[in-house]
Design an enzyme around this catalytic site. Structure first.
Site, PDB file in Angstrom:
ATOM      1  CG  HIS A  75      -1.919   1.079   1.281  1.00  0.00           C
ATOM      2  ND1 HIS A  75      -3.214   0.900   0.849  1.00  0.00           N
ATOM      3  CD2 HIS A  75      -1.837   2.358   1.707  1.00  0.00           C
ATOM      4  CE1 HIS A  75      -3.884   2.039   1.004  1.00  0.00           C
ATOM      5  NE2 HIS A  75      -3.067   2.939   1.526  1.00  0.00           N
ATOM      6  CD  GLU A  76       1.636   3.792   3.596  1.00  0.00           C
ATOM      7  OE1 GLU A  76       2.000   4.844   3.029  1.00  0.00           O
ATOM      8  OE2 GLU A  76       0.541   3.670   4.175  1.00  0.00           O
ATOM      9  CG  ASP A 131      -5.321   6.632   1.267  1.00  0.00           C
ATOM     10  OD1 ASP A 131      -4.685   7.451   1.947  1.00  0.00           O
ATOM     11  OD2 ASP A 131      -4.967   5.449   1.121  1.00  0.00           O
TER      12      ASP A 131
END
Length: 260
Positions: free
Chosen positions: A78-79, A149
Site C-alpha cells: 500500500h505505502e 485516502d
C-alpha cells in the site's frame, strides 16, 4: 538535526553509533522523541548489565512489530504504491514507512504545493488512490485501510467544485473544510464526484500496473527496513526505469503530509 541531537544526548556513550543512519529511521520525530529513545536504549543496556550499543538504540527506535507478516506485507504494498506514484508524478517523497502509529499502519511523507490547479489536484488524488490500486494489483480485496485516502480524495474533488472554481462554476458554496457536508446531502454532487473518482482510479491503476516491478521492489525493502528516506526510495526506483513515465504536471515544493 536529529543525528546531532542524538549525539548530544549520548555524550561519550556509544561513539561508534552511526547517528545519521539511526536518524533516518525516525522520520517526523522531534528532539524530545530522540531524548526518549536514548533513555530507553540506556534502560535496555542497564537491564543487560552492559555498555550501551547501537543495537539498543535501534531497538528503542524500532521495537518489535506484533503484526503478522501478511499484514506487514499488505501495508508495505500500500505505502509503496503511494510513494512510487508520487515520485513518478514529480513529487519529492521525504520518507515512507510501515511503522504503525495510532490508527495508521504506515505513511508516506510527500512535498505538495501550497497552491494547485486542476491538474495538480488530480495528480494528488492519483497518489491517494495508488495505495488501494497497488493492493488490488497484488491480489488483495478492497478493505478499510484506504478510508482516509478516499475521504481526502473526495474532499479535494468537492473543493475543486465548491470552493476553488475549478470545475466550471465560479460560485463558491463552501470552504474546503466544509465541502464533505454538502456531498453527504447532495446526491447529484456525490454521483458526479464518484464518476470523477472512477476515472482517476482507472488512470491510477494503469500507472501502478506499468510499474508493478518497482512497487514490489520498494515493498520488499520496506518489509526489511521498515523505513525508507527519499534518497533510498529514489535509488530503488532508478534500478529499473518505469515502463511508461506518464506526462503529468510538475509540482512545487510546498509541504504537506498525507498519512495514507
Amino acid at each position: 538535526g536529529l543525528a546531532g541531537i542524538m549525539r548530544s544526548h549520548l555524550g561519550d556513550d556509544c561513539p561508534e553509533a552511526d547517528t545519521g543512519a539511526l536518524a533516518r529511521l525516525m522520520p517526523g520525530r522531534t528532539g524530545a522523541d530522540v531524548a526518549g529513545v536514548v533513555r530507553e536504549a540506556r534502560r535496555f543496556a542497564r537491564a543487560a548489565k552492559r555498555e550501551l550499543t547501537e543495537a539498543d538504540l535501534r531497538t528503542a527506535i524500532m521495537p518489535a512489530d506484533p503484526r503478522p507478516p501478511g499484514e506487514l506485507r499488505h501495508v508495505a504494498i500500500h505505502e509503496a504504491g503511494h510513494a512510487v506514484v508520487a515520485h513518478l508524478l514529480g513529487h519529492t517523497v521525504s520518507s515512507v514507512t510501515i511503522r504503525g502509529e495510532g490508527n495508521a499502519g504506515g505513511w508516506t511523507d510527500v512535498h505538495l504545493p501550497g497552491v494547485s490547479d486542476r491538474g495538480l489536484i488530480e495528480a494528488r488524488i492519483k497518489i491517494l488512490l495508488a495505495g488501494r490500486a497497488a493492493n488490488q494489483l497484488f491480489g488483495a480485496s478492497a478493505d478499510t485501510g484506504a478510508s482516509s485516502d478516499l475521504i481526502e480524495a473526495t474532499r479535494l474533488l468537492a473543493a475543486a467544485r465548491l470552493s476553488f472554481g475549478l470545475a466550471g462554476s465560479l460560485v463558491t458554496r463552501a470552504a474546503p473544510e466544509q465541502v464533505l457536508d454538502l456531498v453527504a446531502r447532495d446526491r447529484s454532487l456525490a454521483d458526479a464526484i464518484d464518476q470523477e473518482l472512477a476515472g482517476l482510479m482507472i488512470a491510477t491503476r494503469r500507472i501502478v500496473a506499468e510499474n508493478r516491478a518497482i512497487i514490489e521492489r520498494v515493498a520488499d525493502a520496506l518489509v526489511g527496513r521498515f523505513v525508507l528516506d527519499g534518497v533510498a526510495l529514489a535509488d530503488l526506483i532508478a534500478l529499473q526505469p518505469a515502463v511508461s513515465r506518464r506526462r503529468e504536471p510538475r509540482l512545487g515544493r510546498g509541504q504537506d503530509r498525507p498519512r495514507p
